[in-house]
Design an enzyme around this catalytic site. Structure first.
Site, short mmCIF file in Angstrom:
data_model
loop_
_atom_site.label_atom_id
_atom_site.label_comp_id
_atom_site.label_asym_id
_atom_site.label_seq_id
_atom_site.Cartn_x
_atom_site.Cartn_y
_atom_site.Cartn_z
N ARG A 166 -36.13 28.81 125.75
CA ARG A 166 -36.76 28.24 124.56
C ARG A 166 -38.18 27.78 124.89
NH1 ARG A 166 -31.49 26.03 124.95
NH2 ARG A 166 -30.11 26.60 123.19
N HIS A 213 -39.77 32.13 119.57
CA HIS A 213 -38.36 32.27 119.23
C HIS A 213 -37.98 33.74 118.99
CE1 HIS A 213 -34.39 31.18 117.85
NE2 HIS A 213 -34.57 31.92 116.78
N TYR A 234 -27.00 37.44 117.23
CA TYR A 234 -27.83 38.51 117.79
C TYR A 234 -27.15 39.87 117.74
CZ TYR A 234 -30.43 34.52 119.56
OH TYR A 234 -31.12 33.36 119.64
N ARG A 259 -37.49 35.30 122.28
CA ARG A 259 -36.15 34.91 122.79
C ARG A 259 -35.09 35.77 122.10
NH1 ARG A 259 -32.73 30.54 124.55
NH2 ARG A 259 -31.24 29.84 123.00
N LYS A 264 -31.06 21.95 125.85
CA LYS A 264 -30.76 20.94 124.84
C LYS A 264 -29.74 19.94 125.39
CE LYS A 264 -31.78 23.50 120.60
NZ LYS A 264 -31.23 24.00 119.32
N HIS A 298 -26.40 28.63 125.10
CA HIS A 298 -25.65 28.28 123.89
C HIS A 298 -24.34 27.58 124.27
CE1 HIS A 298 -27.67 31.59 121.25
NE2 HIS A 298 -28.36 30.48 121.27
#
Length: 296
Positions: free
Chosen positions: A146, A238, A273, A241, A170, A264
Site C-alpha cells: 500500500r 492503488h 481481484y 497494487r 494496517k 489482507h
C-alpha cells in the site's frame, strides 16, 4: 469528552492508523456540528435514529456520494458500539440502520504492457529523483504494498541478503514480502544516490531535501508516469497494487498466497481481484475444455 476516549481506543486497542483515526474524528465532528445547528443539541449520548436520518438526508442534499455517507455512518456505528461497550448507553441508535446502496466500482488494472512501458521509461536516467521514482514503481508492482506502507519503509526493514522486505501494514500487523533481484539492484543504486543527500534518516524514501516522502508526492509519481502510457481514468498507487494482484492471479498464483502478500485479513478482500482475472480464466477454459471451438 466522549470522542477522545473513543479515538484513544481506536489507536491503542484497535491499532488503527493515524490517517484512519483522523477520518473518524472528522466524521464525528461533522455530525456533532449538525446536531448543534439543526437540533441545538450538544450531547451525543441522547441521539436518536431520526436525527441521524436527518443528517443522512442533509448529506444527500449536499450531493455527497452514498459511498462517502456509508463511511461516515460507519464511523458513527463504531462510536456508539464503543459507548455500549463502555456502558455509557444501552442501545445504539444505529442498531437497525441499513447501509445505502452503492454501485460496485470496477477497478481496472494496468495491463502488463502498460507496466512494462513505464518500467522501461523510468530506467533512462540515473539521477537521484529518477532512481527513487523507479524504485517506487518497481516496489509497488513487485510487492503490491500500500502507499502508506511504502512511505513508512525504514532502512532496517530491508534484508538484502535474504531478499525480503518487512512491511508494517494496517493495525500494525507485520508481514514479510519477497523482493525481486532486479528490484534489489535498483535499491542498491538508489542507496548510493540517497547517501549523497542525507545519512541520518531512518526512512528509505526521502525528498531531494532529505525529508520523508509524503502521500501526494507518491501519487504524483505514479500518476505522472502512467498518464503517458494509459488512458485509464484512475492512475494511482492503488491501481498498481491492483495490477500486482491481478497479474499474479492471471499467471496462476494461488489466491491464499496473494492474500498473504497483500496483507489482507480475509480471503473475501482478495477475491475482488479474481473478477479482473476472468478473461484469463476464459482463455484457459476455451483452450482446455474438450467442447471448446478450438478443440473442435
Amino acid at each position: 469528552m466522549l470522542v477522545k476516549p473513543f479515538l484513544d481506543y481506536l489507536y491503542l486497542e484497535k491499532k488503527y492508523s493515524e490517517h484512519t483515526i483522523i477520518a473518524y474524528q472528522k466524521d464525528l465532528n461533522s455530525f456533532q456540528r449538525f446536531l448543534q445547528i439543526t437540533f441545538d443539541q450538544d450531547s451525543l449520548l441522547t441521539v436518536n435514529y431520526s436525527q441521524i436520518r436527518s443528517w443522512i438526508v442533509a448529506l444527500v442534499d449536499d450531493e455527497i456520494s452514498n459511498r462517502t455517507i456509508n463511511r461516515k455512518i460507519s464511523s458513527l456505528k463504531s462510536f456508539y458500539k464503543f459507548l455500549q461497550k463502555s456502558n455509557q448507553i444501552t442501545v445504539s441508535p444505529l442498531q437497525k440502520h441499513k447501509a445505502l446502496k452503492v454501485a460496485k466500482k470496477v477497478q481496472v488494472p494496468f495491463s502488463t504492457k502498460e507496466v512494462k512501458s513505464v518500467l522501461d521509461a523510468v530506467s533512462i536516467s540515473n539521477d537521484f529523483v529518477s532512481v527513487r521514482n523507479k524504485l517506487i514503481v518497481e516496489l509497488f508492482y513487485s510487492t503490491g504494498i500500500r502507499r502508506a506502507e511504502l512511505i513508512n519503509i525504514k532502512l532496517m526493514d530491508i534484508d538484502s541478503n535474504k531478499g525480503v522486505l518487512k512491511v508494517l501494514g494496517k493495525r500494525n500487523k507485520e508481514r514479510l514480502v519477497p523482493i525481486l533481484k532486479s528490484v534489489l539492484n535498483t535499491l542498491e543504486t538508489y542507496l548510493i544516490e540517497r547517501s549523497k543527500i542525507v545519512k541520518n534518516s531512518d526512512f528509505l524514501f526521502i525528498t531531494e531535501k532529505g525529508n520523508k516522502i509524503y502521500e501526494t508526492l507518491v501519487y504524483r509519481v505514479i500518476n505522472s508516469y502512467f498518464s503517458k502510457v494509459s488512458s485509464k481514468v484512475k492512475k494511482s498507487p492503488h491501481i498498481l497494487r491492483h495490477s500486482f494482484a491481478t497479474h499474479l492471479l492471471n499467471e496462476g498464483a494461488d489466491l491464499n498466497s496473494v492474500k498473504e502478500l497483500l496483507g489482507h485479513t480475509s480471503l473475501a478482500s482478495t477475491q475482488v481481484y479474481t473478477h479482473n482475472s476472468l478473461d484469463a480464466i476464459k482463455q484457459v477454459y476455451n483452450h482446455a475444455h474438450p467442447k471448446s471451438k478450438k478443440n473442435e
